[in-house]
Design a protein around this motif. Structure first.
Motif, PDB file in Angstrom:
ATOM      1  N   GLY A 172      42.811  42.602  32.496  1.00  0.00           N
ATOM      2  CA  GLY A 172      43.800  43.369  33.248  1.00  0.00           C
ATOM      3  C   GLY A 172      43.735  43.197  34.746  1.00  0.00           C
ATOM      4  N   LEU A 173      42.796  42.404  35.233  1.00  0.00           N
ATOM      5  CA  LEU A 173      42.676  42.219  36.677  1.00  0.00           C
ATOM      6  C   LEU A 173      43.892  41.444  37.192  1.00  0.00           C
ATOM      7  CD1 LEU A 173      40.368  43.105  38.596  1.00  0.00           C
ATOM      8  CD2 LEU A 173      39.663  40.720  38.652  1.00  0.00           C
ATOM      9  N   THR A 174      44.485  41.946  38.244  1.00  0.00           N
ATOM     10  CA  THR A 174      45.723  41.349  38.771  1.00  0.00           C
ATOM     11  C   THR A 174      45.451  40.600  40.077  1.00  0.00           C
ATOM     12  OG1 THR A 174      46.282  43.300  40.095  1.00  0.00           O
ATOM     13  CG2 THR A 174      47.040  43.259  37.802  1.00  0.00           C
ATOM     14  N   LEU A 175      46.452  39.843  40.488  1.00  0.00           N
ATOM     15  CA  LEU A 175      46.356  39.125  41.755  1.00  0.00           C
ATOM     16  C   LEU A 175      46.187  40.105  42.910  1.00  0.00           C
ATOM     17  CD1 LEU A 175      46.497  36.385  43.137  1.00  0.00           C
ATOM     18  CD2 LEU A 175      48.979  36.646  43.258  1.00  0.00           C
ATOM     19  N   ARG A 176      46.849  41.240  42.815  1.00  0.00           N
ATOM     20  CA  ARG A 176      46.744  42.239  43.886  1.00  0.00           C
ATOM     21  C   ARG A 176      45.320  42.776  44.011  1.00  0.00           C
ATOM     22  NH1 ARG A 176      49.140  48.173  44.108  1.00  0.00           N
ATOM     23  NH2 ARG A 176      48.778  48.608  46.293  1.00  0.00           N
ATOM     24  N   GLN A 177      44.685  42.982  42.863  1.00  0.00           N
ATOM     25  CA  GLN A 177      43.308  43.477  42.895  1.00  0.00           C
ATOM     26  C   GLN A 177      42.347  42.416  43.430  1.00  0.00           C
ATOM     27  OE1 GLN A 177      43.470  44.407  38.757  1.00  0.00           O
ATOM     28  NE2 GLN A 177      43.377  46.623  39.079  1.00  0.00           N
ATOM     29  N   THR A 178      42.513  41.173  42.975  1.00  0.00           N
ATOM     30  CA  THR A 178      41.610  40.121  43.431  1.00  0.00           C
ATOM     31  C   THR A 178      41.801  39.825  44.916  1.00  0.00           C
ATOM     32  OG1 THR A 178      43.192  38.430  42.690  1.00  0.00           O
ATOM     33  CG2 THR A 178      41.417  39.016  41.180  1.00  0.00           C
ATOM     34  N   ALA A 179      42.978  40.133  45.461  1.00  0.00           N
ATOM     35  CA  ALA A 179      43.239  39.901  46.884  1.00  0.00           C
ATOM     36  C   ALA A 179      42.345  40.769  47.766  1.00  0.00           C
ATOM     37  CB  ALA A 179      44.706  40.167  47.201  1.00  0.00           C
ATOM     38  N   THR A 180      41.826  41.866  47.210  1.00  0.00           N
ATOM     39  CA  THR A 180      40.941  42.743  47.986  1.00  0.00           C
ATOM     40  C   THR A 180      39.525  42.177  48.069  1.00  0.00           C
ATOM     41  OG1 THR A 180      40.234  44.065  46.063  1.00  0.00           O
ATOM     42  CG2 THR A 180      42.250  44.749  47.196  1.00  0.00           C
ATOM     43  N   LEU A 181      39.225  41.151  47.266  1.00  0.00           N
ATOM     44  CA  LEU A 181      37.869  40.607  47.220  1.00  0.00           C
ATOM     45  C   LEU A 181      37.636  39.614  48.354  1.00  0.00           C
ATOM     46  CD1 LEU A 181      37.373  40.069  43.390  1.00  0.00           C
ATOM     47  CD2 LEU A 181      36.257  41.774  44.826  1.00  0.00           C
ATOM     48  N   THR A 182      37.427  40.144  49.525  1.00  0.00           N
ATOM     49  CA  THR A 182      37.077  39.314  50.673  1.00  0.00           C
ATOM     50  C   THR A 182      35.616  38.874  50.529  1.00  0.00           C
ATOM     51  OG1 THR A 182      36.290  41.212  51.928  1.00  0.00           O
ATOM     52  CG2 THR A 182      38.642  40.652  52.126  1.00  0.00           C
ATOM     53  N   PRO A 183      35.190  37.867  51.286  1.00  0.00           N
ATOM     54  CA  PRO A 183      33.773  37.487  51.239  1.00  0.00           C
ATOM     55  C   PRO A 183      32.832  38.662  51.526  1.00  0.00           C
ATOM     56  CG  PRO A 183      35.030  35.780  52.325  1.00  0.00           C
ATOM     57  CD  PRO A 183      35.989  36.920  52.089  1.00  0.00           C
ATOM     58  N   HIS A 214      37.923  31.687  38.405  1.00  0.00           N
ATOM     59  CA  HIS A 214      37.672  30.719  39.463  1.00  0.00           C
ATOM     60  C   HIS A 214      37.543  31.404  40.818  1.00  0.00           C
ATOM     61  CE1 HIS A 214      38.363  27.533  36.596  1.00  0.00           C
ATOM     62  NE2 HIS A 214      39.530  28.080  36.268  1.00  0.00           N
ATOM     63  N   THR A 215      38.372  32.425  41.035  1.00  0.00           N
ATOM     64  CA  THR A 215      38.277  33.202  42.275  1.00  0.00           C
ATOM     65  C   THR A 215      36.923  33.880  42.371  1.00  0.00           C
ATOM     66  OG1 THR A 215      40.662  33.622  42.199  1.00  0.00           O
ATOM     67  CG2 THR A 215      39.346  35.044  43.632  1.00  0.00           C
ATOM     68  N   PHE A 216      36.483  34.465  41.269  1.00  0.00           N
ATOM     69  CA  PHE A 216      35.203  35.159  41.244  1.00  0.00           C
ATOM     70  C   PHE A 216      34.054  34.194  41.542  1.00  0.00           C
ATOM     71  CE2 PHE A 216      34.779  39.604  39.745  1.00  0.00           C
ATOM     72  CZ  PHE A 216      36.125  39.951  39.803  1.00  0.00           C
ATOM     73  N   ILE A 217      34.050  33.066  40.874  1.00  0.00           N
ATOM     74  CA  ILE A 217      32.961  32.106  41.059  1.00  0.00           C
ATOM     75  C   ILE A 217      32.918  31.628  42.511  1.00  0.00           C
ATOM     76  CG2 ILE A 217      32.149  29.797  40.474  1.00  0.00           C
ATOM     77  CD1 ILE A 217      33.036  30.271  37.633  1.00  0.00           C
ATOM     78  N   TYR A 218      34.063  31.291  43.037  1.00  0.00           N
ATOM     79  CA  TYR A 218      34.129  30.784  44.410  1.00  0.00           C
ATOM     80  C   TYR A 218      33.590  31.802  45.404  1.00  0.00           C
ATOM     81  CZ  TYR A 218      36.081  29.181  48.832  1.00  0.00           C
ATOM     82  OH  TYR A 218      36.235  28.777  50.137  1.00  0.00           O
ATOM     83  N   PHE A 220      31.587  34.549  44.833  1.00  0.00           N
ATOM     84  CA  PHE A 220      30.250  35.096  44.633  1.00  0.00           C
ATOM     85  C   PHE A 220      29.133  34.057  44.664  1.00  0.00           C
ATOM     86  CE2 PHE A 220      32.971  38.415  42.960  1.00  0.00           C
ATOM     87  CZ  PHE A 220      32.357  39.570  43.393  1.00  0.00           C
ATOM     88  N   LYS A 221      29.467  32.799  44.393  1.00  0.00           N
ATOM     89  CA  LYS A 221      28.401  31.815  44.189  1.00  0.00           C
ATOM     90  C   LYS A 221      27.499  31.659  45.409  1.00  0.00           C
ATOM     91  CE  LYS A 221      27.418  27.685  41.636  1.00  0.00           C
ATOM     92  NZ  LYS A 221      27.909  26.687  40.706  1.00  0.00           N
ATOM     93  N   ARG A 222      28.055  31.713  46.587  1.00  0.00           N
ATOM     94  CA  ARG A 222      27.226  31.461  47.771  1.00  0.00           C
ATOM     95  C   ARG A 222      26.281  32.609  48.088  1.00  0.00           C
ATOM     96  NH1 ARG A 222      30.832  32.059  53.197  1.00  0.00           N
ATOM     97  NH2 ARG A 222      32.280  33.676  52.516  1.00  0.00           N
ATOM     98  N   PHE A 223      26.539  33.793  47.482  1.00  0.00           N
ATOM     99  CA  PHE A 223      25.687  34.948  47.768  1.00  0.00           C
ATOM    100  C   PHE A 223      24.607  35.171  46.703  1.00  0.00           C
ATOM    101  CE2 PHE A 223      29.923  36.343  49.571  1.00  0.00           C
ATOM    102  CZ  PHE A 223      29.579  36.057  50.882  1.00  0.00           C
ATOM    103  N   ILE A 224      24.717  34.472  45.589  1.00  0.00           N
ATOM    104  CA  ILE A 224      23.803  34.727  44.469  1.00  0.00           C
ATOM    105  C   ILE A 224      22.750  33.637  44.381  1.00  0.00           C
ATOM    106  CG2 ILE A 224      23.666  34.991  41.961  1.00  0.00           C
ATOM    107  CD1 ILE A 224      26.482  36.118  41.995  1.00  0.00           C
ATOM    108  N   PRO A 225      21.456  34.001  44.421  1.00  0.00           N
ATOM    109  CA  PRO A 225      20.396  33.001  44.317  1.00  0.00           C
ATOM    110  C   PRO A 225      20.474  32.235  42.997  1.00  0.00           C
ATOM    111  CG  PRO A 225      19.520  35.146  44.989  1.00  0.00           C
ATOM    112  CD  PRO A 225      20.945  35.366  44.587  1.00  0.00           C
ATOM    113  N   GLN A 226      19.992  30.993  43.024  1.00  0.00           N
ATOM    114  CA  GLN A 226      20.056  30.132  41.845  1.00  0.00           C
ATOM    115  C   GLN A 226      19.384  30.768  40.636  1.00  0.00           C
ATOM    116  OE1 GLN A 226      21.837  27.369  41.429  1.00  0.00           O
ATOM    117  NE2 GLN A 226      21.211  27.469  39.275  1.00  0.00           N
TER     118      GLN A 226
END
Length: 293
Positions: A172-183, A214-218, A220-226
């Motif tokens: 149910g996650l929408t484009l409007r909701q994902t738009a709030t996910l700034t770095p 894809h938005t989520f991975i892009y 969050f990836k830089r903030f999460i340790p390997q």
């Protein structure tokens, strides 16, 4: 009978005493023994004083144990976590300072938690951000609620020792909701999930997603340790894949499980308000929250 069990479980959420049975399983779950506990507390406290990199809210044994348990009594890692926690609070005071604790009930079903804790799973938490309506409250309130939930949860020795498992349900996650996910928002979310708070997330499971992944991975990836990425599992819409990692006995029917003790966080806050005591109020006020009658 079910309701009676839940009321007992809600009341137990505020229990900060250490159960002897819990300490029996602590060596397996977080490497805690009388010896590691004594040496760990001494070493961690000395590091805090000697390095002078942070000013923790408290320095008593019960408080410092949170960090040691979260990092399985590897003291240098526990110390780094404590420093990150202090820095996180300094960087984002809007997440707690002057925040009306009971006002966070408005997040309703965006978070969900199991009141059925097992040593192998710990506390199962479900994030259902697709249920969030940005017209009702801003994304910052989701973060404030997440931080308050963590601060309240880690008061319990049981939660410190057992840790927990997280399901992120993107249905149910929408484009409007994902738009709030700034770095910045993505960074704060990762901090709340154990990067900067003394919570031990055993594993994280991403389900019910499509293009939004894809938005989520892009983000969050830089903030999460390997090492943390190794504990993140992607299941799509495949519940059988999820069941390979989490016993259906611990999952709500929505995910093919049989557990009836999952509650929305709005209800959980109501029960915390009902059963809280003076010590709880003092601790939360000392952290910066408004705790109204």
């Amino acid at each position: 009978m079910h309701e009676c069990f839940l009321e007992i479980a809600y009341e137990a959420e505020l229990n900060t005493s250490e159960d002897p049975e819990l300490l029996e399983i602590a060596p397996q779950l977080c490497n805690e023994t009388p010896a590691t506990r004594l040496s760990g507390l001494t070493e961690l406290r000395n590091m805090i004083y000697d390095r002078d990199e942070c000013t923790p809210p408290r320095m008593d044994d019960a408080y410092l144990l949170r960090y040691l348990r979260a990092r399985k009594f590897v003291v240098p890692r526990a110390y780094k976590l404590l420093v990150r926690y202090c820095q996180f609070r300094e960087q984002y005071p809007h997440l707690y300072r002057g925040v009306d604790l009971w006002g966070l009930m408005r997040v309703g079903c965006a978070y969900e938690g199991s009141m059925y804790d097992r040593p192998d799973v710990g506390r199962l938490s479900v994030f259902r951000f697709g249920t969030w309506d940005p017209n009702e409250y801003p994304v910052e309130d989701l973060l404030r609620a997440g931080m308050a939930i963590s601060e309240i949860g880690i008061r319990q020795p049981k939660m410190q020792v057992m840790g927990g498992v997280v399901i992120v349900d993107l249905e149910g996650l929408t484009l409007r909701q994902t738009a709030t996910l700034t770095p910045s928002i993505a960074y704060q979310i990762t901090c709340l999930m154990g990067i900067a708070l003394p919570v031990r997330v055993k594993s994280c499971h991403i389900i019910n997603y499509s293009w939004v992944l894809h938005t989520f991975i892009y983000l969050f990836k830089r903030f999460i340790p390997q090492k943390t990425w190794e504990r993140i599992h992607f299941h799509g819409w495949d519940l059988k894949s999820l069941h390979k990692h989490i016993d259906p006995e611990c999952l709500p029917p929505r995910y093919g499980g049989t557990c009836r003790n999952h509650v929305p966080i709005g209800t959980w806050f109501q029960k915390i308000k009902k059963y809280r005591d003076e010590q709880f109020d003092k601790e939360m006020k000392d952290l910066g929250y408004l705790v109204k009658e």
